[in-house]
Design an enzyme around this catalytic site. Structure first.
Site, PDB file in Angstrom:
ATOM      1  N   PRO B 216      59.489  73.763  42.743  1.00 13.87           N
ATOM      2  CA  PRO B 216      58.788  75.011  42.433  1.00 13.87           C
ATOM      3  C   PRO B 216      57.372  74.945  43.007  1.00 13.87           C
ATOM      4  CG  PRO B 216      59.669  73.940  40.450  1.00 13.87           C
ATOM      5  CD  PRO B 216      59.705  72.935  41.547  1.00 13.87           C
ATOM      6  N   GLY B 218      53.745  77.093  43.478  1.00 11.04           N
ATOM      7  CA  GLY B 218      52.945  78.251  43.097  1.00 11.04           C
ATOM      8  C   GLY B 218      51.829  78.476  44.096  1.00 11.04           C
ATOM      9  N   THR B 298      51.044  72.083  34.863  1.00 16.07           N
ATOM     10  CA  THR B 298      50.073  70.985  34.901  1.00 16.07           C
ATOM     11  C   THR B 298      49.292  70.853  33.611  1.00 16.07           C
ATOM     12  OG1 THR B 298      48.848  72.576  36.233  1.00 16.07           O
ATOM     13  CG2 THR B 298      49.469  70.559  37.298  1.00 16.07           C
ATOM     14  N   PHE B 353      61.239  69.621  35.263  1.00 15.07           N
ATOM     15  CA  PHE B 353      62.285  70.073  34.332  1.00 15.07           C
ATOM     16  C   PHE B 353      62.857  71.438  34.680  1.00 15.07           C
ATOM     17  CE2 PHE B 353      60.212  67.455  30.706  1.00 15.07           C
ATOM     18  CZ  PHE B 353      60.767  66.303  31.232  1.00 15.07           C
ATOM     19  N   VAL B 355      61.925  75.676  36.445  1.00 10.38           N
ATOM     20  CA  VAL B 355      60.989  76.657  36.986  1.00 10.38           C
ATOM     21  C   VAL B 355      60.543  77.584  35.855  1.00 10.38           C
ATOM     22  CG1 VAL B 355      60.600  78.387  38.769  1.00 10.38           C
ATOM     23  CG2 VAL B 355      62.393  76.664  39.072  1.00 10.38           C
ATOM     24  N   VAL B 356      59.252  77.650  35.642  1.00 10.69           N
ATOM     25  CA  VAL B 356      58.727  78.615  34.677  1.00 10.69           C
ATOM     26  C   VAL B 356      58.789  79.982  35.341  1.00 10.69           C
ATOM     27  CG1 VAL B 356      56.729  79.292  33.310  1.00 10.69           C
ATOM     28  CG2 VAL B 356      57.174  76.876  33.754  1.00 10.69           C
ATOM     29  N   ARG B 496      35.024  69.540  51.004  1.00 16.49           N
ATOM     30  CA  ARG B 496      35.789  68.398  51.479  1.00 16.49           C
ATOM     31  C   ARG B 496      36.264  68.591  52.908  1.00 16.49           C
ATOM     32  NH1 ARG B 496      40.625  66.786  48.303  1.00 16.49           N
ATOM     33  NH2 ARG B 496      41.537  68.500  49.493  1.00 16.49           N
ATOM     34  N   TYR B 558      33.821  64.755  34.971  1.00  9.60           N
ATOM     35  CA  TYR B 558      34.314  65.064  36.308  1.00  9.60           C
ATOM     36  C   TYR B 558      33.513  64.236  37.291  1.00  9.60           C
ATOM     37  CZ  TYR B 558      36.963  68.596  38.895  1.00  9.60           C
ATOM     38  OH  TYR B 558      37.892  69.250  39.643  1.00  9.60           O
TER      39      TYR B 558
END
Lengths: 681, 654
Positions: B216, B218, B298, B353, B355-356, B496, B558
């Site tokens: 999947p 996105g 995530t 697991f 696909v949402v 970056r 972070y």
């Protein structure tokens, strides 16, 4: 079963001097269908709809698809609601009540109601919405139901009315004020209208603490018998139950039977394709003039209430749908639920059929029609004897019969004095109206085949009589089909007949509505009837059927279905000739023309039952053939059909095998008195 | 000094119209030569019909969203790096610019940046940037034609090389390095774009039938390697691109809920909601490109979580297509006590697991007032204790962040050319802070604030925060500084790319940590990185951190780390080694494997220890229950990236 005793004429108390005014001005504290914390006025209901999440979501979606602004859409919805929304003005209802009673007395009507059923219904009201689902045979149905509620102190029903009334001056407005809400018949294409209606119906059911009334059949039945239901309105009305906004919905089937319909002549013409005039207030006033006559009795049979919860309980999927995860207002009817709504609607129609009040008007019509087909002039005593037999047989099939035989026939002869009469020797005759010349304007509008004026006149009169035969036919259909199958091919095992009857019933299902799951029981019932009376001889050992000896009943079972089978058979002929698609209207017209050829071998001699000329019967046969997979039905603006040649061939042979030609000259008939001839003489 | 901001104007300049028009302008000429392309050019009849059908059905509440991001992502987005292709840092001699007009610094000269980069990394801004060439050759698609045809019956499919390449990866440093050199060991064999839950069901059923792999996909912004093609997978890999699953199915303004297809891009969702007076308020730094489904997979966290919550607080219902059927809770309730919450098994499942497809998510009315603020503290420690106190008293505004001195100075380096007045004001402010208050410019730290609410609420909160700040030696430093800080959030991601073009490898990584261990963790990790660099002879590098989220029980730290590649033979591996060492240090100091980036393939090493062995077994059991044939063979967390027994079945089935 004679049920007459349970019925009370609720107009009786009003006939006393001052009976009208005192009653119509009494205090009004009606029984509501449910107790809500907040009372919603008609304006509140419209606001609830306009500001509902459902409408908002739909409008957002339409905006995103079409680029329309929300303000534009809100305005349109506002207009829809103004057009649709019911109103309630008690003073108007009181005045209308006075008018109603005056007219009733002018029409010399008695209004019989099974009071006990209404009291029982009232006693269970108060917890959830109530739907009144009456049969629809006449425009009077609206008024009768509203008056019924007033009489029994039940809040006035919100009635779904067609747009034709909306445009009527004064009356349209008054109807709205007595609780009518207006719906467009065709929602096709206008998404915003369709959703506004959906939301409005839903809101009225859930928030308007009065009964909701609509006609499952969608329109007045022109044939004075039940039609297959339309499912849209009921499924909209059931949404608050499916979304559990209300705990249950009580459904009350009501059968309204008339000794004499106001619309008889109109309907007869419509069967032949002469269009009905547009509803107008002028027309209404004109019709009013004709009401100074005898219209006999009206019978309101209030059926046992059906609890939606109990009805659906058999299927847990209906009560717990995945749609509950959606916002309550957006919950849609799942396919599973829709199926159940369909079976509920079908069930209600069968209950209405069963509750059809078979009255003396029907029995007299049956007898007269039978004698016409025998070309026999019967005396009043013979008529009584025939009626006794019909009462017995229909009673066997479970009909509710309302008869007080002695003076009833005379009463009916007064009520139907324009249709039938006794001659000098007390013999019953059908009166055939003088032929009328149709104006060119009307001719242009004719939907069917243009017939000879005399044929037309005869047909209209016979069809009018048939309209009073129709309501009892569904009791006889299974036995009739069984008998015809055996008659033309005796000696087969019952299973063979069962299969044939099953297919034929399906083909006639739009003419004679039934629920398929009842098929086996009904067949058994018919078989028992036929063998008990020796209509058919049943060989127990071989499980086969042969003809019996009861000629009288055999004849009854033969002629009653003959016109329908004729049309059905001709429909198969027409469709076999047809290559490619044909619209329903065109096919019906061709069927009608073919029927004329089919039953009129020689000029001038009309040798067939005029009811087989009915465009409605033709359309119903096409629909039935499509259900039986002999035709493919294409929906759209115009319904059209295409043959499935292999199946249609089979249907053709099957209908031919039960076709029973009864050559009767309806025009020159002993049991008919021809007004034209009389006047010439 | 405070500026009230119109809540309707988005923080970052973007709109569907401008994006799509610039997208078509920017059309890459070379790309058009590709003959295999199916995306956009060949419209499948079947899928068109399906659209029609679903619309005429019950779909009347559906709002079909026009996404900023086109189906041919490469038309608008940089194929070899982060973000929009018209937006990037450019160094020309000593003058740095940021191109495009999507962000507030767009089109402006950044006079201090080049010098900062030279000082920090020793780069040579005079030479040309290393921009990669558009790849011409791609691995052959392994998807058998018969299966492709079957999939085309369901939805639009492409086997075009570029379409596959740009969906082979996320946004890790390694992804970028391999992308720029077109050296992925494995790229997907096809891409498919379903537009409904039902189509996803059909695709997954097809995969189960033929035993191919589904990834999947996105927004492709994963920084854990989660979405990166499993290198050793031998079965065909089909990327299920969710970008067409982007309708709003319904919007309940009363209940403040929306049912949204999971492929919707963050900025599209936010734009649609704002247009109607609402906000989801979930703004991870990637939200311009990342998707709702990706957030779920995530376990994402947004900048404004203090007001709106993290993804697990925002979600009411999730619908997931697994290889074993559709997983969804039957009721839409605020909370349920019904054994373990399996929805939380889906949140953070990293695509392994299923696909949402659809999500019911909370929405909020737009706040009437949005106000930025900033506070200056003499050093990291005083800033830290300020944050701790704010959290202790639960007075967090929508966002509150503490930047260390490095970042403060980097922020100064990103300043655009100013008007005279601005410079003068800046000068005065600096004078006040350094001379009068006596803050050391090499130590001071900045807190940025984002406050939302009614004017009254915002003012009240602000004065409370200022009072607390005063206790810890902090002083207000104006709204503009705060606003700049938040604007930079979205621009920093572009750094970056320019860094790589001038031989600097850099990456960010994050952790969550209890309050009591935070200071030590920060110091130790920085020290560890310095040591690791020293060991490798790296002397030009940057290590910086900020505190981006606060909770009752701790905070999120972070880190940014980048180094000049200098003499490194394999700079990416070197970087990864150092990051690994840093993560070891984080874990040792009581920090976590990740706060919101996820485990993916990069952080598998620490997974089992984090969740304990029974925890790992639970994960494996869940996989066995939901995806026994390993259709979703992404190989994240504790899953093998390749299992032998599948080979056999592939041969037999294909």
């Amino acid at each position: 079963m004679n049920v007459g005793r349970a019925y009370v004429d609720i107009l009786e108390p009003r006939r006393k001097p001052g009976g009208i005014v005192g009653f119509m001005t009494r205090n009004w504290y009606p029984q509501h269908t449910m107790t809500l914390d907040k009372k919603y006025s008609p304006e509140d209901l419209k606001d609830l709809v306009a500001n509902s999440l459902y409408m908002d979501s739909i409008m957002e979606s339409i905006c995103s698809r079409t680029g329309a602004t929300k303000e534009e859409l809100q305005k349109i919805v506002h207009n829809f609601l103004e057009e649709m929304g019911l109103d309630k003005k008690v003073h108007v209802i009181r005045w209308m009540g006075v008018l109603f009673l005056k007219i009733c007395f002018m029409m010399k009507i008695k209004m019989f109601v099974n009071e006990v059923a209404v009291f029982k219904l009232k006693s269970i009201m108060g917890n959830n919405p109530v739907l009144f689902l009456p049969t629809h045979r006449s425009y009077a149905d609206f008024c009768l139901m509203t008056y019924l509620c007033y009489h029994f102190n039940i809040d006035f029903p919100a009635v779904a009315a067609g747009m034709d009334f909306y445009s009527m001056a004064v009356i349209g407005r008054r109807m709205r004020e007595t609780g009518a809400f207006y719906i467009r018949r065709t929602l096709g294409g206008d998404e915003l209208y369709a959703v506004t209606l959906k939301q409005y119906v839903k809101t009225v059911v859930a928030k308007h603490a009065a009964p909701i009334e609509f006609f499952l059949e969608g329109t007045r039945s022109r044939s004075n018998k039940s039609m297959p239901p339309k499912y849209g309105m009921l499924s909209m009305a059931m949404v608050p139950f499916f979304s559990h906004e209300v705990s249950d919905i009580t459904i009350v089937p009501v059968n309204i039977s008339y000794d004499r319909l106001m619309e008889t002549t109109l309907f007869a013409y419509e069967h032949l394709g002469v269009p009905k005039p547009k509803e107008s207030t002028g027309g209404f006033l004109k019709a009013l003039h004709n009401l100074n006559d005898h219209f006999g009795y009206i019978y309101l049979n209030v059926g046992l209430p059906i609890s939606a919860r109990e009805f659906f309980n058999q299927n847990p999927k209906v009560l717990n749908s995945p749609e509950t995860a959606k916002p309550m207002d957006l919950q849609a009817v799942t396919p599973e639920q829709f199926k159940q709504v369909q079976s509920l609607a079908n069930h209600v129609i069968t209950v209405q059929q069963k509750n059809t009040m078979v009255t003396i008007a029907n029995f007299v019509a049956l007898t007269l029609m039978q004698n016409i087909q025998l070309n026999k002039l019967a005396t009043i005593d013979e008529v009584y004897a025939d009626i006794e037999l019909f009462i017995k047989d229909l009673g066997y099939f479970g009909a509710s019969i309302f008869v007080d035989l002695k003076d009833a026939v005379e009463r009916i002869l007064v009520v139907h004095q324009k249709m039938m009469k006794l001659d000098g020797e007390k013999r019953l005759k059908l009166i055939i109206a003088s032929p009328m010349e149709l104006s060119d304007e009307v001719k242009k509008k004719i939907k069917g085949h243009l017939m000879h004026p005399e044929t037309m006149a005869t047909s209209v009169s016979v069809i009018q009589l048939q309209l009073y035969v129709n309501p009892v036919l569904h009791f006889l259909v299974p036995a009739s089909l069984l008998y015809l199958c055996v008659f033309h091919d005796p000696g087969q095992v019952t299973e063979v007949y069962f299969e044939r009857v099953k297919v034929l019933r399906k083909m006639l299902s739009h003419e004679f509505f039934y629920v398929e799951s009842d098929m086996e029981d009904k067949f058994q019932e018919a078989l028992t009837f036929c063998s008990r009376h020796d209509v058919l001889a049943y060989d127990k050992e071989m499980d086969t059927l042969k003809l019996g000896k009861d000629k009288k009943r055999q004849w009854m079972l033969t002629w009653t279905l003959a016109p329908f089978i004729t049309t059905l058979h001709v429909a198969t002929l027409i469709m076999l000739e047809q290559h490619g698609r044909i619209t329903e209207a065109e096919a019906a017209k061709r069927i009608q023309r073919k029927v004329v050829e089919f039953v009129q071998p020689r000029e001038e001699h009309w040798l067939g039952h005029p009811y087989s000329l009915s465009l409605e019967v033709a359309r119903n046969c096409l629909r039935g053939l499509a259900d039986a997979r002999s035709l493919i039905k294409y929906r759209g603006d115009n319904i059209s059909y295409e043959a499935v040649p292999v199946n249609l061939e089979v249907a053709h042979r099957l209908t031919l095998s039960v076709l029973h030609r009864i050559p009767v000259d309806f025009h020159n008939n002993k049991a008919v008195c021809n007004q034209l001839l009389q006047s010439r003489l | 000094m405070l500026s009230d901001r119109n809540p309707y104007s988005p923080i970052v300049k973007m709109s569907a119209a401008s994006a799509s028009s610039s997208g078509s302008k920017m059309k890459n000429v070379e790309n058009d030569n590709s003959s295999k392309r199916t995306v956009g050019s060949v419209k499948k009849k079947s899928s068109g019909d399906k659209n029609k059908k679903s619309e005429s059905n019950t779909s009347s509440t559906i709002i079909k969203v026009k996404s900023v991001i086109p189906k041919r992502r490469q038309d608008l987005l940089k194929w070899y790096g982060w973000g929009y292709k018209d937006s990037m840092f450019k160094l020309e001699g000593n003058a740095a610019t940021f191109t495009g007009n999507r962000y507030s610094i767009g089109g402006q000269t950044l006079p201090h940046l080049a010098q900062w980069a030279i000082d920090k990394f020793g780069i040579d801004p005079s030479r040309d940037p290393k921009i990669p060439e558009l790849p011409k050759t791609f691995a052959e698609s392994r998807l058998p034609e018969s299966i492709r045809l079957e999939l085309e019956e369901i939805a639009e499919v492409s086997i075009d090389g570029m379409d596959r390449l740009i969906r082979a990866h996320g946004q890790t440093l390694k992804d970028m390095a391999q992308l720029r050199t077109n050296s992925f060991p494995r790229i997907p064999d096809a891409v498919i774009w379903p537009d409904s839950h039902e189509q996803v069901e059909q695709i997954v059923a097809c995969a189960s039938r033929h035993n191919f792999v589904i990834i999947p996909f996105g927004g492709g912004t994963s920084v854990s390697g989660a979405v990166t093609c499993p290198a050793k997978e031998t079965r065909p890999i089909v990327v299920l691109d969710t970008s067409d699953l982007n309708s709003i199915l319904w919007l309940d303004k009363e209940q403040l809920l929306a049912r949204v297809q999971a492929g919707i891009v963050g900025q599209d969702l936010e734009r649609e909601m704002r247009a109607r007076g609402f906000t989801v308020g979930h703004e991870p730094d990637s939200y311009e490109f990342s998707t709702l489904g990706g957030w779920v997979a995530t376990r994402a966290s947004g900048m404004k979580k203090n007001t709106y919550g993290n993804i697990e607080d925002l979600i009411v219902n999730t619908k997931v297509v697994t290889a074993r059927g559709v997983f969804e809770k039957s009721c839409r309730v605020p909370r349920v006590s019904c054994g373990p919450e399996w929805e939380h098994v889906i949140m953070g499942s990293e695509g392994c697991f299923g696909v949402v497809t659809e999500v019911t998510i909370k929405i909020r009315p737009l706040p009437p007032v949005v106000r930025y603020g900033s506070l200056v503290f003499p050093d990291w420690e005083s800033g830290f204790y300020f944050e701790r106190e704010v959290a202790r008293r639960r007075l967090q505004p929508s966002s509150i962040r503490l930047m260390d001195n490095e970042q403060f100075r980097f922020g100064q380096a990103l300043k655009t050319e100013n008007t005279w007045g601005g410079v003068l004001l800046d000068g005065l402010k600096r004078l006040y802070i350094t001379k009068i208050k006596g803050f050391d410019p090499a130590k001071l730290c900045v807190v940025t604030l984002l406050m939302e609410g009614s004017a009254e609420e915002v003012s009240e909160r602000e004065s409370k925060l200022n009072n607390i700040a005063a206790q810890f030696g902090g002083i207000p430093a104006g709204a503009t500084n705060g606003e700049n800080g938040y604007t930079l959030t979205f621009v920093i991601a572009y750094l970056r790319d320019v860094a790589m073009e001038y031989d600097v490898v850099s990456e960010s990584f994050e952790t969550s940590v209890p309050w009591d261990r935070t200071l030590a963790l920060c110091a130790n990790v920085k020290q560890r990185i310095r040591n690791e660099c020293a060991k490798r002879g790296i002397d030009k590098y940057l290590i910086s951190h900020r505190l981006t989220q606060t909770y009752d029980a701790g905070c999120c730290i972070y880190f940014y780390f980048g180094h000049y590649i200098g003499n490194c033979v394999d700079p990416v591996s070197t970087y990864e080694e150092i990051e690994e060492a840093a993560r070891d240090e984080i874990i040792a100091c009581g920090g976590s494997i990740s706060h919101h980036h996820g485990v993916g393939k990069l952080r598998k090493k620490w997974y089992a220890d984090t969740v304990s062995e029974p925890g790992r077994q639970l994960l494996l059991a869940a996989k066995k229950a939901l995806d026994p044939d390993n259709i979703f063979a992404l190989g994240n967390m504790a899953f093998e990236e390749h299992s032998n027994n599948t080979d056999v079945s592939v041969k037999s089935k294909l």
